[in-house]
Design a protein around this motif. Structure first.
Motif, PDB file in Angstrom:
ATOM      1  N   TYR A 138      47.445 137.156   1.949  1.00 42.16           N
ATOM      2  CA  TYR A 138      47.255 135.970   1.234  1.00 42.16           C
ATOM      3  C   TYR A 138      46.505 136.014   0.393  1.00 42.16           C
ATOM      4  O   TYR A 138      46.731 135.273  -0.767  1.00 42.16           O
ATOM      5  CB  TYR A 138      46.953 135.030   2.539  1.00 42.16           C
ATOM      6  N   LYS A 139      45.338 136.669   0.475  1.00 45.28           N
ATOM      7  CA  LYS A 139      44.256 136.596  -0.537  1.00 45.28           C
ATOM      8  C   LYS A 139      44.451 137.328  -1.846  1.00 45.28           C
ATOM      9  O   LYS A 139      44.482 137.113  -3.095  1.00 45.28           O
ATOM     10  CB  LYS A 139      42.793 137.084  -0.023  1.00 45.28           C
ATOM     11  N   ALA A 140      45.315 138.549  -1.534  1.00 50.78           N
ATOM     12  CA  ALA A 140      45.775 139.322  -2.646  1.00 50.78           C
ATOM     13  C   ALA A 140      46.810 138.554  -3.609  1.00 50.78           C
ATOM     14  O   ALA A 140      46.637 138.601  -4.967  1.00 50.78           O
ATOM     15  CB  ALA A 140      46.607 140.727  -2.072  1.00 50.78           C
ATOM     16  N   LYS A 141      47.632 137.762  -2.905  1.00 53.23           N
ATOM     17  CA  LYS A 141      48.775 136.943  -3.714  1.00 53.23           C
ATOM     18  C   LYS A 141      47.815 135.893  -4.439  1.00 53.23           C
ATOM     19  O   LYS A 141      48.268 135.697  -5.570  1.00 53.23           O
ATOM     20  CB  LYS A 141      49.768 136.252  -2.755  1.00 53.23           C
ATOM     21  N   GLU A 142      46.687 135.242  -3.892  1.00 56.89           N
ATOM     22  CA  GLU A 142      46.163 134.371  -4.614  1.00 56.89           C
ATOM     23  C   GLU A 142      45.448 134.928  -6.138  1.00 56.89           C
ATOM     24  O   GLU A 142      45.240 133.959  -6.726  1.00 56.89           O
ATOM     25  CB  GLU A 142      45.033 133.788  -3.505  1.00 56.89           C
ATOM     26  N   VAL A 143      44.990 136.084  -5.848  1.00 54.64           N
ATOM     27  CA  VAL A 143      44.423 136.665  -7.112  1.00 54.64           C
ATOM     28  C   VAL A 143      45.426 137.477  -8.095  1.00 54.64           C
ATOM     29  O   VAL A 143      45.022 138.286  -8.995  1.00 54.64           O
ATOM     30  CB  VAL A 143      43.107 137.670  -6.748  1.00 54.64           C
ATOM     31  N   GLY A 144      46.891 137.198  -7.613  1.00 48.81           N
ATOM     32  CA  GLY A 144      47.585 137.657  -8.624  1.00 48.81           C
ATOM     33  C   GLY A 144      48.346 139.035  -8.456  1.00 48.81           C
ATOM     34  O   GLY A 144      49.072 139.663  -9.006  1.00 48.81           O
ATOM     35  N   HIS A 166      50.883 141.164  -6.015  1.00 56.51           N
ATOM     36  CA  HIS A 166      51.647 141.385  -4.887  1.00 56.51           C
ATOM     37  C   HIS A 166      51.864 142.504  -3.811  1.00 56.51           C
ATOM     38  O   HIS A 166      52.139 143.609  -4.384  1.00 56.51           O
ATOM     39  CB  HIS A 166      53.185 141.258  -5.153  1.00 56.51           C
ATOM     40  N   PRO A 167      51.019 142.562  -2.623  1.00 55.20           N
ATOM     41  CA  PRO A 167      50.982 143.925  -1.879  1.00 55.20           C
ATOM     42  C   PRO A 167      52.424 144.368  -1.339  1.00 55.20           C
ATOM     43  O   PRO A 167      53.142 143.500  -0.824  1.00 55.20           O
ATOM     44  CB  PRO A 167      49.963 143.437  -0.811  1.00 55.20           C
ATOM     45  N   VAL A 183      52.858 147.778   0.310  1.00 53.55           N
ATOM     46  CA  VAL A 183      52.894 148.850   1.387  1.00 53.55           C
ATOM     47  C   VAL A 183      52.692 147.744   2.911  1.00 53.55           C
ATOM     48  O   VAL A 183      53.181 147.996   3.912  1.00 53.55           O
ATOM     49  CB  VAL A 183      51.828 149.614   1.251  1.00 53.55           C
ATOM     50  N   ILE A 184      51.589 147.032   2.498  1.00 54.58           N
ATOM     51  CA  ILE A 184      51.209 146.283   3.915  1.00 54.58           C
ATOM     52  C   ILE A 184      52.218 145.097   4.213  1.00 54.58           C
ATOM     53  O   ILE A 184      52.512 145.259   5.474  1.00 54.58           O
ATOM     54  CB  ILE A 184      49.894 145.328   3.512  1.00 54.58           C
ATOM     55  N   LEU A 185      52.948 144.705   3.265  1.00 54.44           N
ATOM     56  CA  LEU A 185      53.983 143.796   3.773  1.00 54.44           C
ATOM     57  C   LEU A 185      55.202 144.453   4.349  1.00 54.44           C
ATOM     58  O   LEU A 185      55.713 144.017   5.162  1.00 54.44           O
ATOM     59  CB  LEU A 185      54.377 142.721   2.735  1.00 54.44           C
ATOM     60  N   ALA A 186      55.604 145.586   3.871  1.00 58.07           N
ATOM     61  CA  ALA A 186      56.713 146.338   4.341  1.00 58.07           C
ATOM     62  C   ALA A 186      56.190 147.017   5.874  1.00 58.07           C
ATOM     63  O   ALA A 186      57.223 146.925   6.651  1.00 58.07           O
ATOM     64  CB  ALA A 186      56.793 147.829   3.409  1.00 58.07           C
ATOM     65  N   GLY A 187      55.196 147.307   5.921  1.00 52.31           N
ATOM     66  CA  GLY A 187      54.669 147.615   7.316  1.00 52.31           C
ATOM     67  C   GLY A 187      54.890 146.248   8.399  1.00 52.31           C
ATOM     68  O   GLY A 187      55.182 146.480   9.320  1.00 52.31           O
ATOM     69  N   ARG A 188      54.609 145.097   7.916  1.00 55.42           N
ATOM     70  CA  ARG A 188      54.573 143.853   8.743  1.00 55.42           C
ATOM     71  C   ARG A 188      55.990 143.675   9.056  1.00 55.42           C
ATOM     72  O   ARG A 188      56.484 143.160  10.105  1.00 55.42           O
ATOM     73  CB  ARG A 188      53.933 142.843   7.833  1.00 55.42           C
ATOM     74  N   ARG A 189      56.826 143.912   7.881  1.00 57.55           N
ATOM     75  CA  ARG A 189      58.214 143.571   8.213  1.00 57.55           C
ATOM     76  C   ARG A 189      58.833 144.525   9.101  1.00 57.55           C
ATOM     77  O   ARG A 189      59.797 144.222  10.005  1.00 57.55           O
ATOM     78  CB  ARG A 189      58.977 143.741   6.851  1.00 57.55           C
ATOM     79  N   ILE A 190      58.591 145.620   9.196  1.00 60.68           N
ATOM     80  CA  ILE A 190      58.892 146.581  10.055  1.00 60.68           C
ATOM     81  C   ILE A 190      58.642 146.198  11.783  1.00 60.68           C
ATOM     82  O   ILE A 190      59.537 146.242  12.612  1.00 60.68           O
ATOM     83  CB  ILE A 190      58.770 148.201   9.755  1.00 60.68           C
ATOM     84  N   ASN A 191      57.342 145.969  11.691  1.00 62.14           N
ATOM     85  CA  ASN A 191      56.715 145.709  12.796  1.00 62.14           C
ATOM     86  C   ASN A 191      57.316 144.540  13.442  1.00 62.14           C
ATOM     87  O   ASN A 191      57.297 144.237  14.849  1.00 62.14           O
ATOM     88  CB  ASN A 191      55.086 145.802  13.112  1.00 62.14           C
ATOM     89  N   ASP A 192      57.383 143.341  12.773  1.00 60.96           N
ATOM     90  CA  ASP A 192      57.895 141.963  13.072  1.00 60.96           C
ATOM     91  C   ASP A 192      59.334 141.993  13.673  1.00 60.96           C
ATOM     92  O   ASP A 192      59.714 141.115  14.514  1.00 60.96           O
ATOM     93  CB  ASP A 192      57.848 140.938  11.915  1.00 60.96           C
ATOM     94  N   ASN A 193      59.959 143.243  13.117  1.00 62.61           N
ATOM     95  CA  ASN A 193      61.435 143.142  13.770  1.00 62.61           C
ATOM     96  C   ASN A 193      61.925 144.129  14.829  1.00 62.61           C
ATOM     97  O   ASN A 193      63.071 144.240  15.142  1.00 62.61           O
ATOM     98  CB  ASN A 193      62.373 143.505  12.446  1.00 62.61           C
ATOM     99  N   MET A 194      60.654 144.609  15.408  1.00 63.03           N
ATOM    100  CA  MET A 194      60.940 145.807  16.388  1.00 63.03           C
ATOM    101  C   MET A 194      61.491 145.005  17.597  1.00 63.03           C
ATOM    102  O   MET A 194      62.290 145.658  18.400  1.00 63.03           O
ATOM    103  CB  MET A 194      59.644 146.509  16.800  1.00 63.03           C
TER     104      MET A 194
END
Length: 437
Positions: free
Chosen positions: A277-283, A285-286, A288-299
């Motif tokens: 969230y903070k990364a996007k706020e400062v311009g 776009h993460p 690796v972190i979001l890719a990991g979240r997508r994998i884990n959220d779909n398990m």
């Protein structure tokens, strides 16, 4: 404790929020300081006054020990107005859009602002993104109290490192990161924690550094778990047992021992979203972190689909089939159901038309009903009625479920051949299960 020109010679500490983080911390501080535990829930105050902790982080003896040390439990603002150190340990969840929900943190800051006095110190422990303490909390404190930050009052940040259910790595045995809004305040806060944390402290150079350290601790674990979860998805298609692969790879001295699974709880499944969230706020776009979240959220969806396929292969009609899910808490031997991803498995199976029962000897049935609208199965003496179901899913590795190996082995061959057993946690003998993550 040295004074460092801070006008607090006799610290009286108010802990704001008496959950998994706040209560153990209050107990630790009560051994040396006057402590008031503050929580907005009257039911929580009542049970603690009677020596009971529903989180099971403290025993009845420990709660009563804190009380005998002079600790008070209250939900009345009047009872914390004479404190000079306020430590905030409220939850910092995410909303349905995976966006940080700072509502509890803001309300806690408003509460403290009403009683904040000159020279008081406010320390935040709740997980936040870098900058939140000074950008979100401090302005609220200033507005409500009408005091000036770093002139009239001061702040610090010391990220919580509580591991729910862990009776070995308790609050005083985990090294504590500390920080303060001025060098003098930082030293004072560091000494304060050092006086009760036997593992010692690490004084960070700034509040932002301490905030960032907290979110990357769990983001790192999230990414590593996402990696082995992705391996599990690949190996499933290759017909290879993931646990066997990890055991073989683990013979190398520097292979990291992460395991696949459902990533929930109040930290690992939440904290990365604070950083992104903070990364996007400062311009930025993460990726690796979001890719990991997508994998884990779909398990959870992957597990449910695999179970359905296994039932089909054994000749079961999916609509109306009976499935028993063992465990709803986010981790083993702990009553914490916050952000449990077991619910993803349950909801997906219900979408297929399965009738899903859930049994968990650790979870509070009223809390589960309120949070997930699920009526927990009530079982006498933990006698698992597995023969009543088409499929069993071991979702949480509670000690009570480890006997499942023997139960399955003692089934008659017809029932055993018909029953689908899926082991998410990888704790059962692979010869006892049809598949494991």
């Amino acid at each position: 404790m040295s004074n460092y020109n801070i006008n607090i010679k006799n610290p009286k500490i108010a802990i704001i929020g008496l959950g998994y983080v706040g209560l153990p911390l209050a107990h630790a501080f009560s051994a040396k300081f006057k402590v008031v535990g503050f929580d907005i829930a009257q039911s929580r105050i009542d049970e603690l006054r009677n020596g009971y902790d529903r989180t099971l982080e403290l025993s009845e003896e420990q709660v009563k020990e804190a009380i005998s040390n002079g600790m008070e439990f209250t939900n009345q603002l009047e009872d914390i107005k004479d404190c000079n150190i306020y430590i905030v340990t409220v939850p910092t969840p995410i909303d349905e859009h995976k966006t940080p929900d700072l509502t509890p943190l803001k309300k806690a800051s408003e509460t403290i602002g009403k009683v904040l006095k000159k020279d008081d110190i406010v320390i935040y422990e709740s997980t936040v993104y870098p900058g939140a303490t000074e950008e979100v909390c401090v302005p609220i404190l200033e507005k409500v109290s009408r005091l000036k930050f770093n002139e009239d009052f001061f702040c610090g940040y010391s990220p919580e490192r509580i591991n729910p259910g862990d009776k070995e790595h308790t609050v005083t045995k985990i090294l504590k990161v500390t920080s303060g809004s001025t060098p003098e305040v930082a030293k004072f806060i560091d000494d304060l924690y050092k006086s009760v944390i036997s593992a010692g402290t690490h004084l960070a150079p700034s509040i932002k550094v301490a905030e960032a350290a907290k979110v990357i601790e769990n983001a790192q674990r999230d990414i590593n778990i996402a990696f082995v979860n992705e391996l599990a998805l690949i190996f499933d298609k290759l017909g290879i047992d993931t646990q066997d692969v990890l055991k073989a790879a683990g013979t190398k001295w520097n292979f990291l021992p992460f395991k696949p699974g459902l990533v929930g709880g109040h930290c690992i499944g939440v904290d990365p979203y604070y950083l992104t969230y903070k990364a996007k706020e400062v311009g930025y776009h993460p990726e690796v972190i979001l890719a990991g979240r997508r994998i884990n959220d779909n398990m959870g969806i992957h597990v449910a689909n695999k179970v359905v396929k296994l039932m089909i292969h054994k000749g079961h009609t999916i609509k109306g089939s009976r499935v028993l899910v063992l465990g709803i808490t986010f981790k083993e031997n702990c009553p914490d159901i916050r952000n449990s991803r077991v619910i993803d498995v349950i909801r997906e199976l219900q979408e297929f038309g399965c009738n899903v029962d859930v049994y968990d000897p650790w979870a509070d049935k009223e809390e589960v009903k309120r949070e997930y609208d699920i009526d927990l199965l009530q079982i006498t003496n933990n006698q698992l009625p597995i023969t009543n179901y088409n499929s069993i899913i071991l979702a949480v590795a509670h000690n009570e479920f480890k006997k499942l190996n023997d139960i399955i082995q003692n089934l008659n061959s017809d029932i055993k051949d018909s029953l689908v057993v899926y082991d998410i946690k990888g704790i059962l003998d692979k010869n006892s299960v049809d598949n494991r993550l």
